[in-house]
Design a protein around this motif. Structure first.
Motif, PDB file in Angstrom:
ATOM      1  N   ARG A  12      10.088  83.599  12.142  1.00 61.46           N
ATOM      2  CA  ARG A  12       9.763  84.351  10.929  1.00 61.46           C
ATOM      3  C   ARG A  12      10.229  85.798  11.069  1.00 61.46           C
ATOM      4  O   ARG A  12      10.731  86.395  10.133  1.00 61.46           O
ATOM      5  N   GLY A  13      10.074  86.345  12.279  1.00 56.34           N
ATOM      6  CA  GLY A  13      10.579  87.696  12.531  1.00 56.34           C
ATOM      7  C   GLY A  13      12.094  87.744  12.468  1.00 56.34           C
ATOM      8  O   GLY A  13      12.674  88.712  11.958  1.00 56.34           O
ATOM      9  N   VAL A  17      13.190  77.047   7.707  1.00 57.07           N
ATOM     10  CA  VAL A  17      13.489  77.111   6.273  1.00 57.07           C
ATOM     11  C   VAL A  17      13.874  78.525   5.863  1.00 57.07           C
ATOM     12  O   VAL A  17      14.874  78.748   5.159  1.00 57.07           O
ATOM     13  N   ALA A  18      13.103  79.502   6.319  1.00 56.73           N
ATOM     14  CA  ALA A  18      13.371  80.898   5.976  1.00 56.73           C
ATOM     15  C   ALA A  18      14.677  81.384   6.592  1.00 56.73           C
ATOM     16  O   ALA A  18      15.460  82.089   5.945  1.00 56.73           O
ATOM     17  N   ILE A  19      14.941  81.002   7.835  1.00 60.83           N
ATOM     18  CA  ILE A  19      16.157  81.446   8.526  1.00 60.83           C
ATOM     19  C   ILE A  19      17.393  80.870   7.860  1.00 60.83           C
ATOM     20  O   ILE A  19      18.387  81.572   7.652  1.00 60.83           O
ATOM     21  N   ALA A  20      17.363  79.575   7.536  1.00 65.55           N
ATOM     22  CA  ALA A  20      18.526  78.933   6.917  1.00 65.55           C
ATOM     23  C   ALA A  20      18.859  79.584   5.582  1.00 65.55           C
ATOM     24  O   ALA A  20      20.033  79.893   5.297  1.00 65.55           O
ATOM     25  N   GLY A  21      17.841  79.807   4.746  1.00 62.89           N
ATOM     26  CA  GLY A  21      18.090  80.452   3.460  1.00 62.89           C
ATOM     27  C   GLY A  21      18.564  81.878   3.622  1.00 62.89           C
ATOM     28  O   GLY A  21      19.448  82.346   2.885  1.00 62.89           O
ATOM     29  N   ALA A  22      18.020  82.584   4.619  1.00 61.85           N
ATOM     30  CA  ALA A  22      18.390  83.990   4.830  1.00 61.85           C
ATOM     31  C   ALA A  22      19.828  84.126   5.292  1.00 61.85           C
ATOM     32  O   ALA A  22      20.581  84.968   4.778  1.00 61.85           O
ATOM     33  N   ILE A  23      20.240  83.328   6.252  1.00 66.77           N
ATOM     34  CA  ILE A  23      21.596  83.460   6.792  1.00 66.77           C
ATOM     35  C   ILE A  23      22.635  83.038   5.756  1.00 66.77           C
ATOM     36  O   ILE A  23      23.718  83.632   5.659  1.00 66.77           O
ATOM     37  N   ALA A  24      22.313  82.012   4.947  1.00 63.79           N
ATOM     38  CA  ALA A  24      23.251  81.565   3.921  1.00 63.79           C
ATOM     39  C   ALA A  24      23.409  82.631   2.835  1.00 63.79           C
ATOM     40  O   ALA A  24      24.532  82.969   2.433  1.00 63.79           O
ATOM     41  N   CYS A  25      22.294  83.173   2.360  1.00 61.45           N
ATOM     42  CA  CYS A  25      22.351  84.188   1.300  1.00 61.45           C
ATOM     43  C   CYS A  25      22.997  85.486   1.809  1.00 61.45           C
ATOM     44  O   CYS A  25      23.724  86.148   1.062  1.00 61.45           O
ATOM     45  N   LEU A  26      22.731  85.837   3.057  1.00 60.66           N
ATOM     46  CA  LEU A  26      23.351  87.044   3.616  1.00 60.66           C
ATOM     47  C   LEU A  26      24.866  86.897   3.675  1.00 60.66           C
ATOM     48  O   LEU A  26      25.609  87.818   3.319  1.00 60.66           O
ATOM     49  N   ARG A  27      25.308  85.737   4.115  1.00 59.37           N
ATOM     50  CA  ARG A  27      26.744  85.478   4.205  1.00 59.37           C
ATOM     51  C   ARG A  27      27.392  85.485   2.823  1.00 59.37           C
ATOM     52  O   ARG A  27      28.466  86.068   2.632  1.00 59.37           O
TER      53      ARG A  27
END
Length: 348
Positions: free
Chosen positions: A143-144, A79-89
Motif C-alpha cells: 500500500r505504501g 490491486v492498488a499497485i497494478a492500477g497505479a503503475i499502469a495509470c502512471l505509465r
C-alpha cells in the motif's frame, strides 16, 4: 430428490442470491429489466455482473491459495499497485490513446503483479514464513509502494483503449465480465481436468503426507500465489480503468476481506483441501448483489455493515452441516407407518 438438492454445497448460496434479487423487485419495479442500446446491454443485473468481475477475480486467486492451506492478505495492495503503475505509465505518454503504449503499460502492471506473487510464494514456500504474516508484509508495504508510485496523489488519465478494460463492451457484454468469466473457466479446466486440483487439495488437506507421497508442495504453493497476484493485477486494471484514475490509498481497500468472504460463502474450507471455483464466483456475485440491495432498500449507512454481517452469518449457518444437523435433531421425527398403526391401536 429435494433432500439431495438441498445438500448440495451451492444450494444455499444460490437460494440467498435468489432472495436478494427478488427483494430488489419490491423496491425497484424494473430491476430485472435489461435494455439493448447502442449495441450494449444495460440494466441492474448487468451492473451487478460488472461490479462482481474484479472481486470475482481476486476471490478466484484467493480460492486456490486457501485450497493449499494458505491465505493472501496482500491482494488489495496488489490491486492498488497494478492500477497505479499502469495509470502512471499511460499519463506519461504523448498520446494516451496509443494502443501500443497502453498495452505496454498493462503488460508492465501485470508483470509487476506476477513478481509480487512470486515474492509471496517465496516467503511462504521457501523461507517458511506463515502465510498470514508473509502476505501481511506486502499488504502494508504494498500500500505504501502504491502511494509512492502515485506520489500520494490521484493520477487521472484520458485513455479510451485503457478504459475498455473496465468500462468497455464486447459482444454487447461488459468486457470485464467476459475477462473474469474467461479466467475462471480456464482455471476450472486446468484444476478439474488435470491432476493439479487433486494435488492442491492434497497439499491443503495434509501437507506432510503430501510431501511423503512425493508431491512437490513448494512449487504448487508458489504457483497459486503467483496466480493470485495475477488475478489481483487484472482486477486492479479493471478498477482503475473504470474510473480512469489510480488512487494508491483507496483502490482495492479491504477487497481481500470480501474475497475471503466470497470464498467461504462458496463452500471452500478455510483449513485447506476442499475448494469450489463455481462457489467462489457465486459468492462474489452474492456480495455485490447484497451491496446493491442495501442501497435499493434504503438501509441507513450507519447500519449497512451490520446488516451485511447478519446476512452473511445466516448464510454461513445455513451452509454448515453441523448446524443443520442440530436444528433437525430438535424436530421430532415423523412416525413410521407401523408406529402410527400401533399408536392408533393403543388409543382404541
Amino acid at each position: 430428490m429435494i433432500a439431495t438438492i438441498t445438500k448440495h454445497r451451492l444450494f444455499w448460496p444460490a437460494a440467498i442470491l435468489v432472495v436478494l434479487l427478488v427483494t430488489n423487485v419490491f423496491f425497484s419495479g424494473g430491476f430485472f429489466k435489461i435494455e439493448f442500446r447502442d449495441g450494449h446491454l444495460y440494466g441492474s443485473i448487468i451492473d451487478i455482473l460488472r461490479a462482481s468481475a474484479p472481486l470475482g477475480l481476486v476471490a478466484l486467486g484467493m480460492t486456490l491459495v486457501i485450497a493449499t492451506g494458505g491465505i493472501d492478505l496482500s491482494v488489495g495492495a496488489v490491486v492498488a499497485i497494478a492500477g497505479a503503475i499502469a495509470c502512471l505509465r499511460i499519463s506519461k505518454l504523448d498520446d494516451q490513446n496509443a494502443v501500443t503504449g497502453v498495452l505496454l503499460a498493462v503488460g508492465l502492471a501485470l508483470l509487476l503483479s506476477l513478481a509480487l506473487g512470486v515474492w509471496n510464494g517465496f516467503l511462504v514456500a521457501t523461507v517458511g514464513i506463515q502465510p498470514i504474516i508473509a502476505t501481511l508484509i506486502l499488504m502494508v508495504a504494498g500500500r505504501g509502494l502504491a502511494q509512492l508510485i502515485t506520489d500520494g496523489q490521484i493520477i487521472t488519465i484520458n485513455s479510451s483503449p485503457y478504459k475498455m478494460i473496465g468500462a468497455g463492451y464486447w459482444l454487447a457484454l461488459p468486457l470485464s465480465v467476459i475477462v473474469a468469466v474467461g479466467v475462471a473457466v480456464i482455471a476450472a479446466i486446468i484444476v478439474r481436468r488435470s491432476a493439479l486440483g487433486l494435488l492442491l487439495e492434497s497439499v491443503g488437506g495434509n501437507a506432510e503426507a503430501s510431501r511423503l507421497a512425493g508431491i512437490k508442495s513448494r512449487w504448487l504453493i508458489l504457483i497459486v500465489y503467483v496466480f493470485a497476484g495475477l488475478c489481483a493485477g487484472i482486477a486492479g486494471l479493471m478498477i482503475s480503468s473504470n474510473v480512469s484514475s489510480a488512487d494508491g490509498n483507496n483502490a482495492g481497500l479491504l477487497i481481500e476481506l470480501d474475497a475471503i468472504l466470497a470464498v467461504v460463502i462458496g463452500g471452500t474450507s478455510l483449513s485447506g483441501g476442499r475448494f469450489s471455483i463455481a462457489g467462489t464466483i457465486l459468492g462474489a456475485v452474492i456480495i455485490k448483489t447484497l451491496d446493491i440491495t442495501i442501497y435499493t432498500v434504503g438501509i441507513p449507512p450507519e447500519v449497512t455493515l451490520l446488516f451485511k454481517a447478519v446476512v452473511v452469518v445466516v448464510l454461513c449457518l445455513a451452509q454448515a452441516p453441523k448446524f443443520r444437523e442440530k436444528f433437525q435433531r430438535r424436530r421430532p421425527p415423523a412416525p413410521t407407518a407401523p408406529q402410527a398403526q400401533q399408536k392408533v391401536e393403543v388409543t382404541a
